[in-house]
Enzyme design. Structure first.
Site, PDB file in Angstrom:
ATOM      1  N   GLN A  42       0.837  -1.201   0.000  1.00 39.09           N
ATOM      2  CA  GLN A  42       0.000   0.000   0.000  1.00 39.09           C
ATOM      3  C   GLN A  42       0.871   1.251   0.000  1.00 39.09           C
ATOM      4  O   GLN A  42       0.542   2.236  -0.657  1.00 39.09           O
ATOM      5  CB  GLN A  42      -0.945   0.000   1.215  1.00 39.09           C
ATOM      6  CG  GLN A  42      -2.002   1.080   1.171  1.00 39.09           C
ATOM      7  CD  GLN A  42      -3.029   0.864   0.072  1.00 39.09           C
ATOM      8  OE1 GLN A  42      -3.302  -0.262  -0.332  1.00 39.09           O
ATOM      9  NE2 GLN A  42      -3.608   1.934  -0.416  1.00 39.09           N
TER      10      GLN A  42
ATOM     11  N   VAL B 236      -5.997   6.960  -3.243  1.00 36.94           N
ATOM     12  CA  VAL B 236      -5.298   5.778  -2.726  1.00 36.94           C
ATOM     13  C   VAL B 236      -5.228   5.911  -1.207  1.00 36.94           C
ATOM     14  O   VAL B 236      -4.795   6.943  -0.698  1.00 36.94           O
ATOM     15  CB  VAL B 236      -3.874   5.675  -3.318  1.00 36.94           C
ATOM     16  CG1 VAL B 236      -3.133   4.486  -2.730  1.00 36.94           C
ATOM     17  CG2 VAL B 236      -3.922   5.587  -4.837  1.00 36.94           C
ATOM     18  N   ALA B 237      -5.663   4.868  -0.509  1.00 40.90           N
ATOM     19  CA  ALA B 237      -5.644   4.927   0.958  1.00 40.90           C
ATOM     20  C   ALA B 237      -4.215   5.066   1.479  1.00 40.90           C
ATOM     21  O   ALA B 237      -3.277   4.465   0.953  1.00 40.90           O
ATOM     22  CB  ALA B 237      -6.277   3.678   1.550  1.00 40.90           C
TER      23      ALA B 237
ATOM     24  N   SER C 242      -6.005   1.198   4.643  1.00 41.14           N
ATOM     25  CA  SER C 242      -6.675   0.528   3.533  1.00 41.14           C
ATOM     26  C   SER C 242      -7.366  -0.728   4.024  1.00 41.14           C
ATOM     27  O   SER C 242      -6.750  -1.564   4.700  1.00 41.14           O
ATOM     28  CB  SER C 242      -5.662   0.147   2.449  1.00 41.14           C
ATOM     29  OG  SER C 242      -6.274  -0.687   1.482  1.00 41.14           O
TER      30      SER C 242
ATOM     31  N   HIS D  48      -8.011  -3.132   2.314  1.00 43.90           N
ATOM     32  CA  HIS D  48      -7.386  -4.279   1.659  1.00 43.90           C
ATOM     33  C   HIS D  48      -6.405  -4.993   2.585  1.00 43.90           C
ATOM     34  O   HIS D  48      -6.188  -6.197   2.448  1.00 43.90           O
ATOM     35  CB  HIS D  48      -6.693  -3.840   0.368  1.00 43.90           C
ATOM     36  CG  HIS D  48      -7.646  -3.532  -0.737  1.00 43.90           C
ATOM     37  ND1 HIS D  48      -8.291  -4.504  -1.470  1.00 43.90           N
ATOM     38  CD2 HIS D  48      -8.089  -2.347  -1.235  1.00 43.90           C
ATOM     39  CE1 HIS D  48      -9.063  -3.942  -2.375  1.00 43.90           C
ATOM     40  NE2 HIS D  48      -8.962  -2.625  -2.252  1.00 43.90           N
TER      41      HIS D  48
ATOM     42  N   ASP E  19     -11.654  -5.699  -4.928  1.00 46.57           N
ATOM     43  CA  ASP E  19     -11.974  -4.869  -6.079  1.00 46.57           C
ATOM     44  C   ASP E  19     -12.301  -5.838  -7.201  1.00 46.57           C
ATOM     45  O   ASP E  19     -11.540  -6.788  -7.447  1.00 46.57           O
ATOM     46  CB  ASP E  19     -10.794  -3.986  -6.478  1.00 46.57           C
ATOM     47  CG  ASP E  19     -10.503  -2.894  -5.455  1.00 46.57           C
ATOM     48  OD1 ASP E  19     -11.406  -2.549  -4.666  1.00 46.57           O
ATOM     49  OD2 ASP E  19      -9.366  -2.391  -5.446  1.00 46.57           O
TER      50      ASP E  19
ATOM     51  N   GLU F 239     -16.785   4.212  -5.430  1.00 47.45           N
ATOM     52  CA  GLU F 239     -16.035   3.124  -6.056  1.00 47.45           C
ATOM     53  C   GLU F 239     -16.967   1.933  -6.268  1.00 47.45           C
ATOM     54  O   GLU F 239     -17.112   1.089  -5.377  1.00 47.45           O
ATOM     55  CB  GLU F 239     -14.841   2.707  -5.194  1.00 47.45           C
ATOM     56  CG  GLU F 239     -13.765   3.760  -5.065  1.00 47.45           C
ATOM     57  CD  GLU F 239     -12.528   3.282  -4.311  1.00 47.45           C
ATOM     58  OE1 GLU F 239     -12.520   2.132  -3.800  1.00 47.45           O
ATOM     59  OE2 GLU F 239     -11.564   4.058  -4.235  1.00 47.45           O
TER      60      GLU F 239
ATOM     61  N   HIS G 268     -15.527  -1.659  -5.416  1.00 48.03           N
ATOM     62  CA  HIS G 268     -14.932  -2.015  -4.116  1.00 48.03           C
ATOM     63  C   HIS G 268     -16.009  -2.554  -3.171  1.00 48.03           C
ATOM     64  O   HIS G 268     -16.880  -1.815  -2.717  1.00 48.03           O
ATOM     65  CB  HIS G 268     -14.265  -0.779  -3.500  1.00 48.03           C
ATOM     66  CG  HIS G 268     -13.540  -1.057  -2.215  1.00 48.03           C
ATOM     67  ND1 HIS G 268     -12.167  -1.141  -2.147  1.00 48.03           N
ATOM     68  CD2 HIS G 268     -13.989  -1.267  -0.963  1.00 48.03           C
ATOM     69  CE1 HIS G 268     -11.815  -1.392  -0.883  1.00 48.03           C
ATOM     70  NE2 HIS G 268     -12.903  -1.465  -0.155  1.00 48.03           N
TER      71      HIS G 268
END
Length: 194
Positions: A67, A96-97, A102, A104, A111, A163, A166
């Protein structure tokens, strides 16, 4: 770690956090938590039964380090556009985190795109939400425990742009409540803490 852990610009994870139950999707090679992969497979089976184009995983688990690379790359992009470092960081954080913030990193966020859109240079595009598969997913993802994490009408709460690709696994029971009440994850957590 429970399925409704909040990770957002205000709530982060440590650099060392790694989910314990990561598993690799055999089709895409992408890593996600085991419960997420099984739910994703069931979603695709539902799409198949509806004669709709299946989903393709584009992203799943991301480490803190990965990330950081994505975030730094976006900062560099904005700096090449002529922004100073501070402004570039602010703009990068809108897309972008920030590392540690994030979803993720939890292994519970995915995603997705359609199978045919996966070959695009950037398959994570707003028009995914307008495809028959994207529309079906928005209406039905809760059946397998997923919610659209960053809806159009909740950006003032999530502080993340819309998004349509996501999705976040929160479990079927939580997803049903969120769907019925029209809540984003921040609202669901706030409601259940009070």
């Amino acid at each position: 770690m429970n399925d409704v852990c909040l990770v957002n610009p205000s709530h982060g994870l440590s650099e060392t956090f790694i989910p314990e139950d990561l598993i690799q999707d055999p089709t895409s090679g992408i890593w996600v938590c085991e419960v997420v992969l099984h739910a994703f497979i069931r979603l695709n089976n539902r799409l198949f039964n509806e004669w709709l184009e299946p989903l393709s995983l584009v992203s799943g688990y991301r480490s803190f380090i990965y990330q950081q690379k994505l975030f730094d790359k976006k900062i560099a992009f904005y700096q090449k556009q002529g922004m100073d470092e501070t402004t570039a960081k602010i703009e990068a954080a809108k897309i972008v985190a920030v590392p540690g913030h994030s979803e993720h990193q939890l292994g519970l966020a995915i995603d997705v795109t359609t199978w045919s859109m996966r070959v695009l240079e950037d398959p994570l595009i707003i028009s995914f939400g307008e495809t028959p598969t994207g529309k079906w997913l928005l209406r039905n993802s809760y059946l397998e425990g997923f919610v659209l994490r960053y809806p159009k009408d909740k950006t003032h709460i999530t502080h993340i742009t819309y998004e349509p690709w996501h999705y976040r696994y929160v479990g079927i029971e939580v997803a049903i409540v969120m769907k019925q009440k029209g809540l984003c994850l921040e609202e669901y957590i706030a409601l259940n803490q009070g």
